[in-house]
Design a protein around this motif. Structure first.
Motif, PDB file in Angstrom:
ATOM      1  N   CYS A 185       0.847  -1.184   0.000  1.00  0.00           N
ATOM      2  CA  CYS A 185       0.000   0.000   0.000  1.00  0.00           C
ATOM      3  C   CYS A 185       0.889   1.244   0.000  1.00  0.00           C
ATOM      4  O   CYS A 185       1.859   1.333   0.754  1.00  0.00           O
ATOM      5  CB  CYS A 185      -0.906  -0.012   1.231  1.00  0.00           C
ATOM      6  N   ARG A 199       0.165   4.124   1.117  1.00  0.00           N
ATOM      7  CA  ARG A 199      -0.034   4.960   2.301  1.00  0.00           C
ATOM      8  C   ARG A 199       0.457   4.314   3.589  1.00  0.00           C
ATOM      9  O   ARG A 199       1.102   4.953   4.404  1.00  0.00           O
ATOM     10  CB  ARG A 199      -1.510   5.307   2.445  1.00  0.00           C
ATOM     11  N   CYS A 200       0.146   3.017   3.793  1.00  0.00           N
ATOM     12  CA  CYS A 200       0.496   2.386   5.073  1.00  0.00           C
ATOM     13  C   CYS A 200       1.556   1.290   4.939  1.00  0.00           C
ATOM     14  O   CYS A 200       1.983   0.732   5.935  1.00  0.00           O
ATOM     15  CB  CYS A 200      -0.749   1.825   5.746  1.00  0.00           C
ATOM     16  N   LEU A 249      -3.560   1.070  -3.111  1.00  0.00           N
ATOM     17  CA  LEU A 249      -4.027   1.206  -1.731  1.00  0.00           C
ATOM     18  C   LEU A 249      -4.591  -0.124  -1.237  1.00  0.00           C
ATOM     19  O   LEU A 249      -5.211  -0.858  -1.999  1.00  0.00           O
ATOM     20  CB  LEU A 249      -5.101   2.277  -1.638  1.00  0.00           C
ATOM     21  N   CYS A 282      -7.855   4.075   3.284  1.00  0.00           N
ATOM     22  CA  CYS A 282      -6.627   3.928   4.065  1.00  0.00           C
ATOM     23  C   CYS A 282      -6.091   5.309   4.433  1.00  0.00           C
ATOM     24  O   CYS A 282      -5.928   6.173   3.574  1.00  0.00           O
ATOM     25  CB  CYS A 282      -5.571   3.164   3.270  1.00  0.00           C
ATOM     26  N   GLN A 283      -5.856   5.519   5.730  1.00  0.00           N
ATOM     27  CA  GLN A 283      -5.399   6.826   6.213  1.00  0.00           C
ATOM     28  C   GLN A 283      -3.885   6.935   6.229  1.00  0.00           C
ATOM     29  O   GLN A 283      -3.346   8.012   6.449  1.00  0.00           O
ATOM     30  CB  GLN A 283      -5.952   7.078   7.612  1.00  0.00           C
ATOM     31  N   GLY A 284      -3.193   5.830   6.056  1.00  0.00           N
ATOM     32  CA  GLY A 284      -1.735   5.867   6.015  1.00  0.00           C
ATOM     33  C   GLY A 284      -1.108   5.817   7.395  1.00  0.00           C
ATOM     34  O   GLY A 284      -1.682   5.305   8.350  1.00  0.00           O
ATOM     35  N   LYS A 338       0.173   3.171  12.088  1.00  0.00           N
ATOM     36  CA  LYS A 338      -0.980   3.331  11.199  1.00  0.00           C
ATOM     37  C   LYS A 338      -2.061   4.161  11.896  1.00  0.00           C
ATOM     38  O   LYS A 338      -2.386   3.916  13.050  1.00  0.00           O
ATOM     39  CB  LYS A 338      -1.548   1.965  10.824  1.00  0.00           C
TER      40      LYS A 338
END
Length: 190
Positions: free
Chosen positions: A82, A84-85, A144, A149-151, A159
């Motif tokens: 991903c 972001r995370c 993603l 997903c907020q990262g 996370k």
């Protein structure tokens, strides 16, 4: 198919079609269903088809006046992380393939540039560059794990989904730190 054609196709590999199997008469065709191992570099930085992973090809090769028109689908499993995370992700990609492979000395020699049309070379068609290009164009440049997903928190690297809603990392601009020391902080801190 003769034994020579079988041997030639086997030597060429699963990415190659021998056009002699189809014939050069416009209108003749042949269906191909095969599995070909993905070579290295079959993807982007964050997501790709792992090397050696099977790419399932379901194609129809049709002889036309200028060459061989190949159309159908290619399906493969993807793996990556991903954007972001950085959690591992896996997915499947299916792309439509439609490409004209021109015969040597066909009308396409005068009507198009060399890099605009793929070519039949020694009665063989190499499908790998065409399938790779179609897959690369369909892959997300920033994949993603989920659309929401907020990262990761930029302060601690955890996370956001695992942190409390009120999680913060208050940082003070060093230029204002002296004022904070002199006047005792903000109203919220008192």
């Amino acid at each position: 198919m003769s034994q020579n054609q079988d041997e030639r196709a086997a030597q060429a590999g699963p990415w190659v079609i021998d056009t002699r199997e189809i014939g050069h008469r416009a209108g003749s065709s042949r269906a191909y269903a095969r599995s070909a191992p993905a070579p290295a570099g079959f993807g982007l930085d964050m997501i790709k088809v792992p090397e050696g992973e099977p790419v399932e090809l379901d194609l129809l090769a049709e002889s036309v006046v200028e060459g061989v028109l190949v159309s159908g689908t290619a399906v493969a499993h993807l793996s990556g992380e991903c954007a972001r995370c950085l959690d591992p992700i896996s997915d499947e990609v299916e792309v439509e393939v439609r490409e004209l492979f021109a015969y040597p000395d066909s009308a396409t020699d005068t009507t198009s540039d060399d890099d605009e049309v793929e070519r039949v070379v020694d009665d063989l068609i190499d499908l790998e560059p065409t399938v790779r290009d179609a897959m690369l164009l369909s892959l997300p440049s920033a994949p993603l794990c989920s659309p929401d997903c907020q990262g990761l928190c930029s302060g601690c690297g955890v996370k956001w989904a695992e942190l409390a809603p009120d999680h913060t990392h208050e940082t003070i601009d060093p230029r204002w730190a002296a004022l904070r020391e002199r006047f005792g902080g903000t109203e919220e801190e008192k």
